[in-house]
Design a protein around this motif. Sequence first.
Motif, mmCIF file in Angstrom:
data_model
loop_
_atom_site.group_PDB
_atom_site.id
_atom_site.type_symbol
_atom_site.label_atom_id
_atom_site.label_comp_id
_atom_site.label_asym_id
_atom_site.label_seq_id
_atom_site.Cartn_x
_atom_site.Cartn_y
_atom_site.Cartn_z
ATOM 1 N N VAL A 1 -26.366 54.384 34.584
ATOM 2 C CA VAL A 1 -27.336 53.312 34.322
ATOM 3 C C VAL A 1 -26.914 52.020 35.036
ATOM 4 O O VAL A 1 -27.737 51.355 35.677
ATOM 5 C CB VAL A 1 -27.502 53.080 32.800
ATOM 6 N N SER B 1 -27.448 52.454 38.704
ATOM 7 C CA SER B 1 -28.888 52.467 38.983
ATOM 8 C C SER B 1 -29.456 51.053 38.963
ATOM 9 O O SER B 1 -30.285 50.698 39.811
ATOM 10 C CB SER B 1 -29.627 53.333 37.965
ATOM 11 N N CYS B 2 -29.011 50.250 38.004
ATOM 12 C CA CYS B 2 -29.474 48.859 37.943
ATOM 13 C C CYS B 2 -29.022 48.084 39.184
ATOM 14 O O CYS B 2 -29.803 47.321 39.767
ATOM 15 C CB CYS B 2 -28.953 48.183 36.680
#
Length: 144
Positions: free
Chosen positions: A117, A120-121
């Motif tokens: 996550v 991905s951010c």
Amino acid sequence: MNTAPPKRRPLSPLKRHMLTALGMVMLGLGALGAVLPLLPTTPFLLAAAACFSRSFPRLERWLLNHKRLGPPLRAWRQSGAISRRAKAMAVGAMLVSYAIFLVTTDVSLALQALVAVVMSCCSTFILSRPNADAIGPEALPQSR
């Protein structure tokens, strides 16, 4: 209407020396990033330029006017733009790093998901920036 930037108070000698030292460390890390794979260059140079803007303006000008280092720094300052090549390298390095993380560690699924996550951010932010290639070097002003 006054559009001039607000005047900054002068730094104390201690703060100026600390910012100069931090800028030199960032410049050194940026130089290492130029030769070591997976270590970024531009973020460290951006940090160095920010430190030098308050402590050592001559070094900031040198960085911004450098033939190879200046254009990406000026593109970021002008419009937050990143070149397509830099975007591809950054996202590719994150993918390779995540693959190495998965293969070489034995961590919980929750930690694997958390790392995915966060990466991905970061990738989304990088890919959402304007393309510096579309701006062109002629549109980037030289630093004073």
